[in-house]
Design an enzyme around this catalytic site. Sequence first.
Site, PDB file in Angstrom:
ATOM      1  N   ARG A   6       0.820  -1.199   0.000  1.00 56.84           N
ATOM      2  CA  ARG A   6       0.000   0.000   0.000  1.00 56.84           C
ATOM      3  C   ARG A   6       0.854   1.250   0.000  1.00 56.84           C
ATOM      4  O   ARG A   6       1.996   1.229   0.465  1.00 56.84           O
ATOM      5  CB  ARG A   6      -0.900   0.019   1.236  1.00 56.84           C
ATOM      6  N   ARG A  62       2.135   3.911 -16.639  1.00 56.19           N
ATOM      7  CA  ARG A  62       2.258   3.299 -17.971  1.00 56.19           C
ATOM      8  C   ARG A  62       3.428   3.839 -18.780  1.00 56.19           C
ATOM      9  O   ARG A  62       3.891   3.191 -19.713  1.00 56.19           O
ATOM     10  CB  ARG A  62       0.959   3.473 -18.734  1.00 56.19           C
ATOM     11  N   CYS A  74      -7.674   2.805 -12.530  1.00 57.17           N
ATOM     12  CA  CYS A  74      -7.948   3.963 -11.672  1.00 57.17           C
ATOM     13  C   CYS A  74      -9.387   3.892 -11.165  1.00 57.17           C
ATOM     14  O   CYS A  74     -10.270   3.374 -11.849  1.00 57.17           O
ATOM     15  CB  CYS A  74      -7.790   5.254 -12.463  1.00 57.17           C
ATOM     16  N   GLU A  77     -11.853   7.333  -4.851  1.00 56.73           N
ATOM     17  CA  GLU A  77     -11.812   6.997  -3.428  1.00 56.73           C
ATOM     18  C   GLU A  77     -13.182   7.293  -2.824  1.00 56.73           C
ATOM     19  O   GLU A  77     -13.886   8.209  -3.261  1.00 56.73           O
ATOM     20  CB  GLU A  77     -10.722   7.831  -2.732  1.00 56.73           C
ATOM     21  N   ARG A  89      -4.061   7.128  -3.648  1.00 54.13           N
ATOM     22  CA  ARG A  89      -3.706   5.882  -2.972  1.00 54.13           C
ATOM     23  C   ARG A  89      -3.362   4.811  -3.999  1.00 54.13           C
ATOM     24  O   ARG A  89      -3.943   4.777  -5.077  1.00 54.13           O
ATOM     25  CB  ARG A  89      -4.862   5.405  -2.097  1.00 54.13           C
ATOM     26  N   TYR A 107       3.862   5.993   2.676  1.00 55.60           N
ATOM     27  CA  TYR A 107       2.908   7.091   2.835  1.00 55.60           C
ATOM     28  C   TYR A 107       3.703   8.394   2.853  1.00 55.60           C
ATOM     29  O   TYR A 107       4.517   8.610   3.744  1.00 55.60           O
ATOM     30  CB  TYR A 107       2.100   6.917   4.123  1.00 55.60           C
ATOM     31  N   ARG A 115      -1.473   6.323   8.045  1.00 49.90           N
ATOM     32  CA  ARG A 115      -0.962   5.118   8.719  1.00 49.90           C
ATOM     33  C   ARG A 115       0.312   5.444   9.475  1.00 49.90           C
ATOM     34  O   ARG A 115       1.401   5.009   9.093  1.00 49.90           O
ATOM     35  CB  ARG A 115      -0.708   4.005   7.705  1.00 49.90           C
TER      36      ARG A 115
END
Length: 120
Positions: A6, A62, A74, A77, A89, A107, A115
């Site tokens: 992540r 890409r 894509c 959120e 994210r 992050y 986080r």
Amino acid sequence: MIRGIRGAITVEKNEKNSILIAVEQLVKNILDLNEIDPENVAQVIITMTKDLDSAFPAEAVRTMDGWKYVPVICASEIPVKGSIEKCIRVLMTVNTLKTQREIHHVYLEKAAALRPDLTG
């Protein structure tokens, strides 16, 4: 073994160039910290908050060397009240021998607040 990695990053402005640079920075950080080659990436899912609509973030991925055949998608959120604005994210699925504890999630910028347990 298949693992998920992540990451998230924020941008200051809803501008195409800002979004593409941020996505490339985030993806490169994930790759470098986890010693991942694009050949071992199964897929990448990228989401953006609703206040970002100037670019398809997959475009940044890409155009990177070795990413031509990696599936990238894509999405939007979920718009949760009070969530971090202008946030991108990433969820990257990779083939690796690393354990869950050895995976480095990334992050950056204001997204580090998402986080703190993983950014310390």
